[in-house]
Every structure is written in structure tokens, then in C-alpha cells.
Write a protein that holds these residues in place. Sequence first.
Motif, PDB file in Angstrom:
ATOM      1  N   UNK A   8       7.838 -31.383 -31.434  1.00  0.00           N
ATOM      2  CA  UNK A   8       7.229 -31.705 -33.006  1.00  0.00           C
ATOM      3  C   UNK A   8       5.370 -30.758 -32.547  1.00  0.00           C
ATOM      4  N   UNK A   9       4.907 -31.780 -31.949  1.00  0.00           N
ATOM      5  CA  UNK A   9       3.537 -31.705 -31.682  1.00  0.00           C
ATOM      6  C   UNK A   9       3.200 -30.662 -31.651  1.00  0.00           C
ATOM      7  N   UNK A  10       4.115 -29.374 -30.658  1.00  0.00           N
ATOM      8  CA  UNK A  10       3.830 -27.953 -30.697  1.00  0.00           C
ATOM      9  C   UNK A  10       4.489 -27.314 -31.400  1.00  0.00           C
ATOM     10  N   UNK A  11       4.656 -27.269 -33.299  1.00  0.00           N
ATOM     11  CA  UNK A  11       5.351 -26.468 -33.810  1.00  0.00           C
ATOM     12  C   UNK A  11       4.604 -25.085 -33.705  1.00  0.00           C
ATOM     13  N   UNK A  61       4.562 -19.435 -32.968  1.00  0.00           N
ATOM     14  CA  UNK A  61       3.809 -18.021 -32.379  1.00  0.00           C
ATOM     15  C   UNK A  61       5.404 -17.561 -30.764  1.00  0.00           C
ATOM     16  N   UNK A  62       5.085 -18.355 -30.135  1.00  0.00           N
ATOM     17  CA  UNK A  62       5.215 -17.771 -28.669  1.00  0.00           C
ATOM     18  C   UNK A  62       7.093 -16.544 -28.908  1.00  0.00           C
ATOM     19  N   UNK A  63       7.331 -17.447 -30.312  1.00  0.00           N
ATOM     20  CA  UNK A  63       9.216 -17.502 -30.359  1.00  0.00           C
ATOM     21  C   UNK A  63       9.005 -15.980 -31.071  1.00  0.00           C
ATOM     22  N   UNK A  64       8.415 -15.642 -32.041  1.00  0.00           N
ATOM     23  CA  UNK A  64       7.866 -14.808 -32.874  1.00  0.00           C
ATOM     24  C   UNK A  64       7.947 -13.282 -32.155  1.00  0.00           C
ATOM     25  N   UNK A  65       6.543 -13.667 -30.872  1.00  0.00           N
ATOM     26  CA  UNK A  65       6.420 -13.304 -29.397  1.00  0.00           C
ATOM     27  C   UNK A  65       7.767 -12.545 -28.812  1.00  0.00           C
ATOM     28  N   UNK A  66       8.772 -13.226 -28.436  1.00  0.00           N
ATOM     29  CA  UNK A  66       9.665 -13.007 -27.968  1.00  0.00           C
ATOM     30  C   UNK A  66      10.954 -12.479 -29.078  1.00  0.00           C
ATOM     31  N   UNK A  67      10.839 -12.583 -30.402  1.00  0.00           N
ATOM     32  CA  UNK A  67      12.047 -11.505 -30.951  1.00  0.00           C
ATOM     33  C   UNK A  67      11.298 -10.864 -31.036  1.00  0.00           C
ATOM     34  N   UNK A  68       9.888 -10.268 -31.371  1.00  0.00           N
ATOM     35  CA  UNK A  68       9.230  -8.723 -31.679  1.00  0.00           C
ATOM     36  C   UNK A  68       9.512  -7.769 -30.148  1.00  0.00           C
ATOM     37  N   UNK A  69       8.966  -8.482 -29.241  1.00  0.00           N
ATOM     38  CA  UNK A  69       8.755  -7.941 -27.677  1.00  0.00           C
ATOM     39  C   UNK A  69      10.360  -7.210 -27.076  1.00  0.00           C
ATOM     40  N   UNK A 102      11.818 -14.897 -40.327  1.00  0.00           N
ATOM     41  CA  UNK A 102      10.801 -16.330 -39.502  1.00  0.00           C
ATOM     42  C   UNK A 102      12.065 -17.396 -38.242  1.00  0.00           C
ATOM     43  N   UNK A 103      11.684 -16.566 -37.442  1.00  0.00           N
ATOM     44  CA  UNK A 103      13.046 -17.246 -36.237  1.00  0.00           C
ATOM     45  C   UNK A 103      12.763 -18.890 -36.549  1.00  0.00           C
ATOM     46  N   UNK A 104      12.651 -19.271 -36.312  1.00  0.00           N
ATOM     47  CA  UNK A 104      12.892 -20.898 -36.584  1.00  0.00           C
ATOM     48  C   UNK A 104      12.311 -21.932 -37.995  1.00  0.00           C
ATOM     49  N   UNK A 105      11.624 -21.241 -38.170  1.00  0.00           N
ATOM     50  CA  UNK A 105      11.123 -22.536 -40.042  1.00  0.00           C
ATOM     51  C   UNK A 105      11.222 -22.055 -40.964  1.00  0.00           C
ATOM     52  N   UNK A 106      11.699 -22.104 -41.716  1.00  0.00           N
ATOM     53  CA  UNK A 106      11.610 -21.601 -42.677  1.00  0.00           C
ATOM     54  C   UNK A 106      11.700 -22.606 -44.397  1.00  0.00           C
ATOM     55  N   UNK A 107      10.362 -23.539 -44.907  1.00  0.00           N
ATOM     56  CA  UNK A 107      10.159 -24.004 -45.697  1.00  0.00           C
ATOM     57  C   UNK A 107      10.627 -23.585 -47.155  1.00  0.00           C
ATOM     58  N   UNK A 108      11.594 -23.943 -48.336  1.00  0.00           N
ATOM     59  CA  UNK A 108      10.805 -24.032 -49.808  1.00  0.00           C
ATOM     60  C   UNK A 108       9.390 -23.609 -50.938  1.00  0.00           C
ATOM     61  N   UNK A 109       9.216 -24.753 -49.870  1.00  0.00           N
ATOM     62  CA  UNK A 109       7.131 -24.241 -50.312  1.00  0.00           C
ATOM     63  C   UNK A 109       7.066 -22.406 -49.874  1.00  0.00           C
ATOM     64  N   UNK A 110       7.209 -21.765 -48.898  1.00  0.00           N
ATOM     65  CA  UNK A 110       7.731 -20.811 -48.164  1.00  0.00           C
ATOM     66  C   UNK A 110       7.821 -19.198 -49.451  1.00  0.00           C
TER      67      UNK A 110
END
Lengths: 199, 308
Positions: free
Chosen positions: A164-167, A172-180, B65-73
Motif C-alpha cells: 500500500x505505501x508503494x501504490x 507507474x511500473x505496471x502501466x509501463x510494463x503493460x505498454x512495453x 488502468x492496469x490495477x486501480x480504478x476508483x469511482x471518483x475517477x
Amino acid sequence: MSEFFGPLDPQGRVPPQQQTRVAAFLASAHGALARQFAIALPAKLVSAWQTELNAQVYHEAEIVSLLLRATSWVPDLALGYLSVSWETAWFPQPTEGIPDQPLALAVGLATLAHAVHAGIRPAALLPREANANDPFVMALRRIELESGRLLQAQILFLKGPELLPHRDAISAALEHRHAEIRKLWTDALEGVGIAVHES
Amino acid sequence: MPFLSHGSYRIRYELDGPANAPAYVLVNGLTQYSELWAAYRDALVARQFRVATFDLLGQGESDKPALFISQDDQVAALHLLVDELGDGPIFLAGISFGGLIALRYAIEHGGRLTGLVPMSCFAELPPQLFLLGNALRTALILGGTSYLQDLLLPMNVSDQWLGPVLDQLDSVKRQGWLVNDVYALQNLMESFLDFRPLTSQLSSIALPTMILNGEFDFLTPRSVHETLRAEIPNSALVIIQRAYHAFTLEKPALTADLLARFAEDVLAGRWQGNKTVWIAPEQAGGELIPFPAGYDHLRAIPVQGPAT
């Protein structure tokens, strides 16, 4: 260019050139995941979650085995340089912004697995008239379904309380990996006449 | 194909109809995509409305979005679209998950709207809906989008709709299966994990509001719509006869006609919600019938209602 495999032969089978390219990409990606999960798997499990790691190793290996046997392989000269770019992309990448290096590496592996399991949909390339009894067609459907299940381990881990602290770093890393990986996938397919619909 | 930008994400939208006309914004349900409103675009544009449709984040042609989508978005994305529509009258309609996003928008930005139409909608998650939602999420995880569709279809539409397509269900499901990714659908479903009931905020919606509920909807039954009717001051509940949860797919001509008539009534100053209950006609253009006095609209048999 089409969004789907084709033209199919009279028996509804995918052209061998397209089978070869797609199977080579998938075998490379899932093979890399199998290797990296195997390295991460301890000889003796000490936590409950590691049972999932064990399952991931063998399901990834099953996917590679299935592709080797279900594909009508033909020579593909482009595979030489393509496979180098694929294998380079699968190298472990510790996620930036996470100071704990083992954790950063684990997150890096999870983002790679998430991008492969979530972002690559080989069954979506099958046209409506594909022969459901053809082994390659069945294999792609099975791989896509299995990927959706394997993905759950990555989702649970990446959304888990420990991270959670690294959300922001994870997003960012996940979106980058997906795009790559999406780019590698679309490039691979373009070479055999398939244009993946970008969303 | 135009896109709006929300942070690093793109939201695909479409505007049809005369630019200066009153606008209708239509919000998709969970597994939907904007092309499913095509019949509404045609019908409402023919009635001189401007129609705005879009794919929510995680759906169709919008970014996923790959992991997080909120209803606020989602509310923020809807706000961007409303901003595209200028200063004229704007009516907002949403189905199911989209109805919830519409409700949240109306609570936060009601002053920007002229009227609201929540359809097959809910403001809280009573136990049956909560458990059904969890079960549908598990179905998605274990069986993929196709299995989720297999469960939703018989829940959402009638035998009359299913009968003629029963031997071609794969074709019926195919487009939805193609455009929906498991992870994106799962993210949308998991945006409910921190859901907080909206009931206490509904009374702040001062807009004319027409609540539409299928007669046989058991996914979001009458009771959850009753919460909206009881709490939104200028509302009326309209029961769509012989309809299930996805009546917008099954009865587009009737539903589009009801949307147009609602907006026309509001614009002409004829609308009076008064928390009344109505029965929709079977066909577009027919008369709405007041729910018979003295009977309980929450029951499935003609039981006398509580004295008022």
C-alpha cells in the motif's frame, strides 16, 4: 491488415506462419515467467502464499508445453531478432521507488506477469469461424482463460496491504510494463498481417 | 474518434445531434460499451436532443488502468464530458453501475444538470446485491468474461428476448467479450470494495428525477429503487413492465421514448415528481399509468399497501 487471424484454411485453421509467430511470442513470455517463478520458489515452503508460487511455475510450464505441441511450426526468419528483443524485455526489473531490493524485484516480476496475463489476449485474435476442434485454437482459448486465473495472484499481491505505501510506484511500473509488452505483442503480430485493436 | 484526458488516461466519447439542443448523457453499465446506446442516439437525435455517450475508464475504447480504478475517477471523467456540452440543459441517465455514477455526479454537481434518470440503480448494497456482486466477481475470476456473460444474460433479459437468440449466444456475447478485458472488469467490480452507501446524500438531489426499474429485476429489485424514490424529493418511480435488469438493451424504443418525454416535460415545466409511482406503457408512445392507489408497489402480488 486484419484484427484477426486469417485467412483461415478450409478446415478453419490458422495459417502456420501466424501460428508460429504467436506461439513463439507466448512461449517466450510464459517460459520466462516459468523460469523466474521457479527461481523465486523455495525448496521448502514457509508461507501459505508460496503455494500459489508453486502453482504459477507449473501452469506457466504447462502453457509452454501446450504451445510446443499444438502449434503447426514453420520457419520464421524474423524470430531471430524478435526473440532477442522479447527475451531482453523479460529481464528482471526491480521496481523503482521501492527501497527494499528483494521486494522491488518481486514487484517487478509481478508487474511482468500481470502485463502478460492481463494484456495479452491470444484468443481474441480468433475469428468467429475458427475451428473450435483445432488444437491451436483450443490452446489459445485455454491459455487466455488460464491467464485470467493466474493473474489473480499478481492482483492480490500488487493490491495487498504490504504494498500500500508503494501504490504510486506500482501503478507507474505496471502501466509501463503493460505498454512495453503491448508494443512487443503488436509488433510481433504486425509482421504476420494482424493489427491489434488498440484500446 | 474523440478522447478526453483524465490524468494520463484517455476517455473515448461521442457527441451526436444538434450542438445547441438540450443534451442527454448516457452512462454505461458494468460490462457495456457506448455502441450499445446506438438506438438511443438515433431516437433522441430524432427528437432534437444532443446525445453524449462514452466508455468509462476500463471499458471499450477508453483506457483501462492496469490495477486501480476508483469511482471518483469515473465521476471525474463524466464531469469532463459534461464540460464539453456547454451551458444548455443537460439530462443525465445511467444504467446499473452507470446509474450509480450518475447518482454520484448528481450529488456532487447537481447544479450542472437539468434532470436525472437512474435506471436499474442502487444507492446501497443490501445483502443480496452484495453477495450477488461477489459471486459475479468470482465467476469472472474463475471462468472469464464469457462465464460472467453466461450468468448475466439470463438474469438481465427476458425469455422473450433470449428465445430467438438461444442458438446463437456466442455471437450475442462476442462483441462484449472482445471489448471487455478480465482485469479491467475486475478493477471496475473491485471499485466497490470501499463503497459507501449514498442514501444519506440522496435528499441533496434537488433535480427532477425519473427512476426506472424493470418489473422483474431481481439483481436490483424494487426495494433498492424505493430508497431512491423515498429520498430524492422531486422523483418519480416508473416500473417497466415485463422487464429485467437490462431493459435498456431489451426495450430501447420504449426506454428512449420515456427519456425523451421526461426531458420534454421538465423543459416545459410539466414535470412533477412528488415521489409518485407509475407503470410504463408496454409500447413507446403509450400512456403512463399511476400505480393503483392502496396497493403496495414493493410486492409482487396485489397486497394492500400501508395506510398513508
